[in-house]
Design a protein around this motif. Structure first.
Motif, PDB file in Angstrom:
ATOM      1  N   GLN A 173       0.825  -1.204   0.000  1.00 12.12           N
ATOM      2  CA  GLN A 173       0.000   0.000   0.000  1.00 12.12           C
ATOM      3  C   GLN A 173       0.861   1.256   0.000  1.00 12.12           C
ATOM      4  N   ARG A 174       1.857   1.285   0.857  1.00 14.36           N
ATOM      5  CA  ARG A 174       2.712   2.468   0.987  1.00 14.36           C
ATOM      6  C   ARG A 174       3.401   2.803  -0.329  1.00 14.36           C
ATOM      7  N   HIS A 175       3.777   1.771  -1.102  1.00 13.54           N
ATOM      8  CA  HIS A 175       4.512   1.982  -2.343  1.00 13.54           C
ATOM      9  C   HIS A 175       3.646   1.832  -3.594  1.00 13.54           C
ATOM     10  N   GLY A 176       2.351   1.605  -3.402  1.00 13.01           N
ATOM     11  CA  GLY A 176       1.447   1.500  -4.546  1.00 13.01           C
ATOM     12  C   GLY A 176       1.712   0.303  -5.439  1.00 13.01           C
ATOM     13  N   ILE A 177       2.183  -0.788  -4.863  1.00  6.81           N
ATOM     14  CA  ILE A 177       2.476  -2.005  -5.633  1.00  6.81           C
ATOM     15  C   ILE A 177       1.212  -2.854  -5.705  1.00  6.81           C
ATOM     16  N   THR A 178       0.903  -3.326  -6.899  1.00  2.77           N
ATOM     17  CA  THR A 178      -0.244  -4.198  -7.122  1.00  2.77           C
ATOM     18  C   THR A 178       0.251  -5.634  -7.250  1.00  2.77           C
ATOM     19  N   ALA A 179      -0.372  -6.560  -6.534  1.00  2.00           N
ATOM     20  CA  ALA A 179      -0.017  -7.975  -6.638  1.00  2.00           C
ATOM     21  C   ALA A 179      -1.161  -8.747  -7.285  1.00  2.00           C
ATOM     22  N   VAL A 180      -0.845  -9.478  -8.328  1.00  2.00           N
ATOM     23  CA  VAL A 180      -1.819 -10.333  -9.003  1.00  2.00           C
ATOM     24  C   VAL A 180      -1.718 -11.717  -8.355  1.00  2.00           C
ATOM     25  N   PRO A 181      -2.816 -12.234  -7.811  1.00  2.00           N
ATOM     26  CA  PRO A 181      -2.737 -13.500  -7.085  1.00  2.00           C
ATOM     27  C   PRO A 181      -2.655 -14.730  -8.001  1.00  2.00           C
ATOM     28  N   LEU A 182      -1.793 -15.659  -7.606  1.00  2.00           N
ATOM     29  CA  LEU A 182      -1.796 -16.975  -8.219  1.00  2.00           C
ATOM     30  C   LEU A 182      -2.903 -17.778  -7.549  1.00  2.00           C
ATOM     31  N   THR A 183      -3.362 -18.812  -8.206  1.00  2.00           N
ATOM     32  CA  THR A 183      -4.342 -19.712  -7.616  1.00  2.00           C
ATOM     33  C   THR A 183      -3.599 -20.863  -6.964  1.00  2.00           C
ATOM     34  N   VAL A 184      -3.933 -21.126  -5.719  1.00  2.00           N
ATOM     35  CA  VAL A 184      -3.359 -22.244  -4.982  1.00  2.00           C
ATOM     36  C   VAL A 184      -4.426 -23.325  -4.903  1.00  2.00           C
ATOM     37  N   VAL A 185      -4.070 -24.525  -5.331  1.00  2.00           N
ATOM     38  CA  VAL A 185      -5.007 -25.643  -5.255  1.00  2.00           C
ATOM     39  C   VAL A 185      -4.577 -26.508  -4.075  1.00  2.00           C
ATOM     40  N   LEU A 186      -5.439 -26.537  -3.069  1.00  2.00           N
ATOM     41  CA  LEU A 186      -5.191 -27.262  -1.832  1.00  2.00           C
ATOM     42  C   LEU A 186      -6.286 -28.304  -1.700  1.00  2.00           C
ATOM     43  N   GLY A 187      -5.922 -29.560  -1.920  1.00  2.00           N
ATOM     44  CA  GLY A 187      -6.935 -30.605  -1.953  1.00  2.00           C
ATOM     45  C   GLY A 187      -7.841 -30.377  -3.147  1.00  2.00           C
TER      46      GLY A 187
END
Length: 147
Positions: free
Chosen positions: A21-35
């Protein structure tokens, strides 16, 4: 509308939310498949929960974000005033994330430079942070990539 270079990375950068937030960085989420559950990393499953699953030797796999997901993030970042985007991602040897970002960058409304950092985890996070600090200081896309 301000003119600036924006930084996009993926959820494997593991930067703390306050830092992003402080640096305005955007993170695109990977999908984690758990079970049998597919969860977005960082929003639907926390880093702590993922680590606990791995410690318990539960089967865990990941799936890259689609080019459409990247395109949506690039569009939103451009609408917020960015005139260029540096998009830094985990190693292409480990994931198709980089390739998906490259495909989306072709259709982005602003210049997007996609970088295969060859790294993952906090090494990627520190790269994204260095790029963000360069952009905050008024750096160009090329200068942020070099950082």
């Amino acid at each position: 509308m301000s003119r600036h270079v924006a930084i996009v990375t993926d959820s494997t950068a593991y930067l703390p939310p306050r830092t992003m937030q402080r640096h305005g960085i955007t993170a695109v989420p990977l999908t984690v498949v758990l079970g049998d559950q597919a969860l977005l990393e960082g929003t639907e499953i926390s880093t702590r929960s993922l680590a606990q699953a791995l410690q318990k030797r539960r089967p865990v796999t990941t799936s890259r974000p689609s080019p459409q997901v990247f395109a949506e993030h690039y569009r939103k970042v451009a609408e917020s005033g960015a005139t260029g985007i540096v998009s830094l991602h985990l190693s292409a040897e480990l994931s198709g994330t980089y390739d998906a970002a490259v495909l989306a960058a072709r259709e982005a409304p602003v210049q997007v430079r996609v970088v295969d950092t060859g790294m993952v985890a906090m090494a990627l996070g520190f790269s994204a942070l260095a790029a963000a600090e360069t952009a905050e200081a008024g750096g160009t896309v090329d200068e942020a990539v070099a950082a």
